[in-house]
Design a protein around this motif. Sequence first.
Motif, PDB file in Angstrom:
ATOM      1  N   ASN A  47      36.778  14.499  -5.893  1.00 21.24           N
ATOM      2  CA  ASN A  47      37.521  15.592  -4.906  1.00 21.24           C
ATOM      3  C   ASN A  47      37.165  15.305  -3.065  1.00 21.24           C
ATOM      4  N   GLU A  48      37.955  15.284  -2.347  1.00 19.75           N
ATOM      5  CA  GLU A  48      37.877  14.870  -1.065  1.00 19.75           C
ATOM      6  C   GLU A  48      36.761  14.519  -0.774  1.00 19.75           C
ATOM      7  N   THR A  49      35.874  16.398  -1.027  1.00 16.85           N
ATOM      8  CA  THR A  49      34.974  16.918  -0.217  1.00 16.85           C
ATOM      9  C   THR A  49      33.610  15.973  -0.619  1.00 16.85           C
ATOM     10  N   SER A  50      33.702  15.559  -2.034  1.00 18.27           N
ATOM     11  CA  SER A  50      32.280  14.146  -2.626  1.00 18.27           C
ATOM     12  C   SER A  50      33.290  13.415  -1.830  1.00 18.27           C
ATOM     13  N   LEU A  51      33.973  12.622  -1.536  1.00 11.92           N
ATOM     14  CA  LEU A  51      34.383  11.345  -1.188  1.00 11.92           C
ATOM     15  C   LEU A  51      33.756  11.610   0.684  1.00 11.92           C
ATOM     16  N   ASN A  52      33.793  12.662   1.347  1.00 11.55           N
ATOM     17  CA  ASN A  52      33.101  12.928   2.832  1.00 11.55           C
ATOM     18  C   ASN A  52      32.048  12.916   2.369  1.00 11.55           C
ATOM     19  N   LEU A  53      31.086  13.939   1.782  1.00 13.24           N
ATOM     20  CA  LEU A  53      30.142  13.681   1.799  1.00 13.24           C
ATOM     21  C   LEU A  53      29.267  12.382   1.009  1.00 13.24           C
ATOM     22  N   VAL A  54      29.769  11.671   0.794  1.00 17.62           N
ATOM     23  CA  VAL A  54      28.910  10.957   0.679  1.00 17.62           C
ATOM     24  C   VAL A  54      29.709   9.371   1.909  1.00 17.62           C
ATOM     25  N   SER A  55      30.951   9.300   2.509  1.00 18.04           N
ATOM     26  CA  SER A  55      31.302   9.303   4.080  1.00 18.04           C
ATOM     27  C   SER A  55      30.601   9.408   4.139  1.00 18.04           C
ATOM     28  N   ASP A  56      29.799  11.048   4.363  1.00 15.85           N
ATOM     29  CA  ASP A  56      28.841  11.079   5.519  1.00 15.85           C
ATOM     30  C   ASP A  56      27.174  10.445   5.854  1.00 15.85           C
ATOM     31  N   TYR A  57      27.373  10.700   4.610  1.00 13.88           N
ATOM     32  CA  TYR A  57      25.759   9.734   3.739  1.00 13.88           C
ATOM     33  C   TYR A  57      25.954   7.828   4.628  1.00 13.88           C
ATOM     34  N   PHE A  58      26.673   7.475   4.208  1.00 14.59           N
ATOM     35  CA  PHE A  58      26.841   6.744   4.338  1.00 14.59           C
ATOM     36  C   PHE A  58      26.861   6.082   6.110  1.00 14.59           C
ATOM     37  N   LYS A  59      27.414   7.144   6.907  1.00 16.03           N
ATOM     38  CA  LYS A  59      27.308   7.151   7.647  1.00 16.03           C
ATOM     39  C   LYS A  59      25.645   6.956   9.121  1.00 16.03           C
ATOM     40  N   GLU A  60      24.946   8.041   7.938  1.00 13.11           N
ATOM     41  CA  GLU A  60      23.759   8.419   8.458  1.00 13.11           C
ATOM     42  C   GLU A  60      22.337   6.712   8.748  1.00 13.11           C
ATOM     43  N   LYS A  61      22.523   6.693   6.713  1.00  7.27           N
ATOM     44  CA  LYS A  61      21.516   5.546   6.025  1.00  7.27           C
ATOM     45  C   LYS A  61      21.737   4.388   6.364  1.00  7.27           C
ATOM     46  N   TYR A  62      23.404   4.073   6.438  1.00  6.38           N
ATOM     47  CA  TYR A  62      24.234   2.611   6.955  1.00  6.38           C
ATOM     48  C   TYR A  62      24.351   2.461   8.263  1.00  6.38           C
ATOM     49  N   LYS A  63      25.166   3.337   8.708  1.00  9.88           N
ATOM     50  CA  LYS A  63      25.889   3.111  10.317  1.00  9.88           C
ATOM     51  C   LYS A  63      27.314   2.970   9.156  1.00  9.88           C
ATOM     52  N   ILE A  64      27.415   3.355   8.751  1.00  9.09           N
ATOM     53  CA  ILE A  64      29.385   2.829   8.383  1.00  9.09           C
ATOM     54  C   ILE A  64      30.364   3.839   8.580  1.00  9.09           C
ATOM     55  N   ASN A  65      31.291   3.555   9.493  1.00  9.77           N
ATOM     56  CA  ASN A  65      32.328   4.673   9.999  1.00  9.77           C
ATOM     57  C   ASN A  65      33.586   4.785   8.924  1.00  9.77           C
ATOM     58  N   PRO A  66      32.707   6.704   8.837  1.00 10.37           N
ATOM     59  CA  PRO A  66      33.287   6.991   8.514  1.00 10.37           C
ATOM     60  C   PRO A  66      35.143   6.906   8.619  1.00 10.37           C
ATOM     61  N   ASP A  67      35.763   6.258   9.598  1.00 16.11           N
ATOM     62  CA  ASP A  67      36.432   5.784   9.024  1.00 16.11           C
ATOM     63  C   ASP A  67      37.313   4.963   8.428  1.00 16.11           C
ATOM     64  N   TRP A  68      36.217   3.562   9.108  1.00 16.25           N
ATOM     65  CA  TRP A  68      36.942   2.658   7.563  1.00 16.25           C
ATOM     66  C   TRP A  68      36.977   3.106   6.572  1.00 16.25           C
ATOM     67  N   LEU A  69      35.651   4.252   5.743  1.00 16.31           N
ATOM     68  CA  LEU A  69      35.814   4.355   4.968  1.00 16.31           C
ATOM     69  C   LEU A  69      37.052   4.583   4.504  1.00 16.31           C
ATOM     70  N   LYS A  70      37.520   5.379   5.029  1.00 20.91           N
ATOM     71  CA  LYS A  70      38.818   6.957   4.408  1.00 20.91           C
ATOM     72  C   LYS A  70      40.135   5.426   4.624  1.00 20.91           C
ATOM     73  N   THR A  71      39.885   5.315   5.852  1.00 16.30           N
ATOM     74  CA  THR A  71      41.331   5.186   5.949  1.00 16.30           C
ATOM     75  C   THR A  71      41.385   3.242   6.219  1.00 16.30           C
ATOM     76  N   GLY A  72      40.385   1.930   5.841  1.00 14.56           N
ATOM     77  CA  GLY A  72      40.391   0.872   6.517  1.00 14.56           C
ATOM     78  C   GLY A  72      40.717   0.565   7.653  1.00 14.56           C
ATOM     79  N   ARG A  73      40.250   1.025   8.994  1.00 16.01           N
ATOM     80  CA  ARG A  73      40.281   0.946  10.144  1.00 16.01           C
ATOM     81  C   ARG A  73      39.354   0.391  10.402  1.00 16.01           C
ATOM     82  N   GLU A  74      39.130  -0.880  11.259  1.00 18.86           N
ATOM     83  CA  GLU A  74      38.194  -0.810  11.696  1.00 18.86           C
ATOM     84  C   GLU A  74      37.565  -0.354  13.541  1.00 18.86           C
TER      85      GLU A  74
END
Length: 141
Positions: A47-74
């Motif tokens: 579910n999208e909620t789980s993917l958002n949780l992972v994306s938010d964690y990656f944003k905080e821990k690894y400074k990964i852009n959640p928009d890139w994770l979700k859409t591929g946009r640089e």
Amino acid sequence: MKKKDWIKRILMVVKEHKVSAYELSKHTTMSQMGANNILSGASSNPNETSLNLVSDYFKEKYKINPDWLKTGREPKNMVGMADPKFLDQFSEEVRREKLREVVLFINYNREELLKDELFQTWIEREAYRVALNLIKNSSED
């Protein structure tokens, strides 16, 4: 947004940073089993909620852009992009020049930027903040 591409990018980050299901469950509200199902591919349609949780964690821990994770946009990484202290490394003159470049870029690309949901949200928040400051300042007079 295609969920399978979102998952693929999450798995790229997992591999790059050697993230375990245990780590995800420890730092999010996901269970270790739920995290493991995503990481192993056992859950083909999480579910999208789980993917958002992972994306938010990656944003905080690894400074990964959640928009890139979700859409591929640089850009993929948020380093420098969202760091409020990014400009502190430059002299006052260079900071002003960089800010001018940003303003010119926004002005030149205004119509295209306003099509972007993230940019629209930022503009709305800033407009709200400015309106609150105006109200606050006018009530102090």
